[in-house]
Design a protein around this motif. Structure first.
Motif, PDB file in Angstrom:
ATOM      1  N   LEU A  67       0.827  -1.210   0.000  1.00 17.74           N
ATOM      2  CA  LEU A  67       0.000   0.000   0.000  1.00 17.74           C
ATOM      3  C   LEU A  67       0.862   1.261   0.000  1.00 17.74           C
ATOM      4  O   LEU A  67       0.606   2.196  -0.754  1.00 17.74           O
ATOM      5  CB  LEU A  67      -0.941   0.012   1.210  1.00 17.74           C
ATOM      6  N   ILE A  68       1.887   1.267   0.823  1.00 16.32           N
ATOM      7  CA  ILE A  68       2.774   2.423   0.884  1.00 16.32           C
ATOM      8  C   ILE A  68       3.495   2.612  -0.449  1.00 16.32           C
ATOM      9  O   ILE A  68       3.611   3.734  -0.947  1.00 16.32           O
ATOM     10  CB  ILE A  68       3.767   2.299   2.061  1.00 16.32           C
ATOM     11  N   SER A  69       3.950   1.518  -1.050  1.00 12.20           N
ATOM     12  CA  SER A  69       4.618   1.600  -2.353  1.00 12.20           C
ATOM     13  C   SER A  69       3.670   2.161  -3.409  1.00 12.20           C
ATOM     14  O   SER A  69       4.071   2.973  -4.242  1.00 12.20           O
ATOM     15  CB  SER A  69       5.110   0.219  -2.797  1.00 12.20           C
ATOM     16  N   TRP A  70       2.403   1.730  -3.378  1.00 14.64           N
ATOM     17  CA  TRP A  70       1.425   2.224  -4.333  1.00 14.64           C
ATOM     18  C   TRP A  70       1.242   3.731  -4.159  1.00 14.64           C
ATOM     19  O   TRP A  70       1.268   4.484  -5.126  1.00 14.64           O
ATOM     20  CB  TRP A  70       0.092   1.501  -4.155  1.00 14.64           C
ATOM     21  N   PHE A  71       1.042   4.180  -2.926  1.00 16.29           N
ATOM     22  CA  PHE A  71       0.821   5.598  -2.681  1.00 16.29           C
ATOM     23  C   PHE A  71       2.059   6.443  -2.988  1.00 16.29           C
ATOM     24  O   PHE A  71       1.935   7.581  -3.431  1.00 16.29           O
ATOM     25  CB  PHE A  71       0.332   5.842  -1.249  1.00 16.29           C
ATOM     26  N   ILE A  72       3.246   5.894  -2.780  1.00 18.93           N
ATOM     27  CA  ILE A  72       4.470   6.607  -3.150  1.00 18.93           C
ATOM     28  C   ILE A  72       4.527   6.772  -4.664  1.00 18.93           C
ATOM     29  O   ILE A  72       4.815   7.866  -5.171  1.00 18.93           O
ATOM     30  CB  ILE A  72       5.726   5.882  -2.611  1.00 18.93           C
ATOM     31  N   GLY A  73       4.245   5.701  -5.414  1.00 19.21           N
ATOM     32  CA  GLY A  73       4.232   5.789  -6.875  1.00 19.21           C
ATOM     33  C   GLY A  73       3.195   6.789  -7.358  1.00 19.21           C
ATOM     34  O   GLY A  73       3.473   7.604  -8.246  1.00 19.21           O
TER      35      GLY A  73
END
Length: 147
Positions: A67-73
């Motif tokens: 989830l964090i990786s998605w929001f960072i992208g």
């Protein structure tokens, strides 16, 4: 960082800006108006993205790192594009429709607030509600120590 989730966040930001830009293009060149379709898209993008997000979350149950990786992208593509456009660099020319105060193109400032900020707020609200429901259910299913 999870590359697949990060890439999906980039793709979501690209799709959001693409849809918003196409709506404005339709308004400018087909309807010859400032922002009719754009207003509709402006209001529906965060709702549609939140629905897709909730469905994906409930089906796939991604971990916090994904989830964090998605929001960072999503953030790393969305914010720079938003800043670029808000500085007056549009992807296609904006027609001038007023001789006094021409605000055509200002809708791009507002597009980001819904497609980014409102979407993040709706996701946070979803996770808070999801957490509360999960806690209530776990308390109902746990054995009573007084028995």
């Amino acid at each position: 960082m999870r590359i697949k989730s990060f890439s999906a966040g980039l793709a979501a930001a690209f799709a959001a800006w693409g849809i918003l830009t196409l709506a404005d293009c339709f308004d400018e060149f087909v309807l010859d108006q400032n922002s009719y379709v754009g207003i509709f898209i402006f209001l529906t993008i965060p709702i549609a993205m939140t629905i897709i997000y909730i469905i994906h979350f409930l089906k796939k149950k991604p971990g916090i790192k994904n989830l964090i990786s998605w929001f960072i992208g999503y953030t790393l593509l969305f914010i720079p594009v938003w800043l670029y456009i808000c500085s007056g660099n549009y992807f296609f020319p904006q027609k001038s429709r007023s001789s006094w105060l021409d605000l055509n193109g200002i809708e791009y400032l507002f597009y980001g607030w819904t497609a980014y900020c409102a979407f993040l707020v709706l996701c946070a609200v979803f996770h808070i509600i999801f957490f509360i429901v999960k806690k209530i259910r776990s308390k109902k299913n746990s054995p009573d120590p007084s028995d």
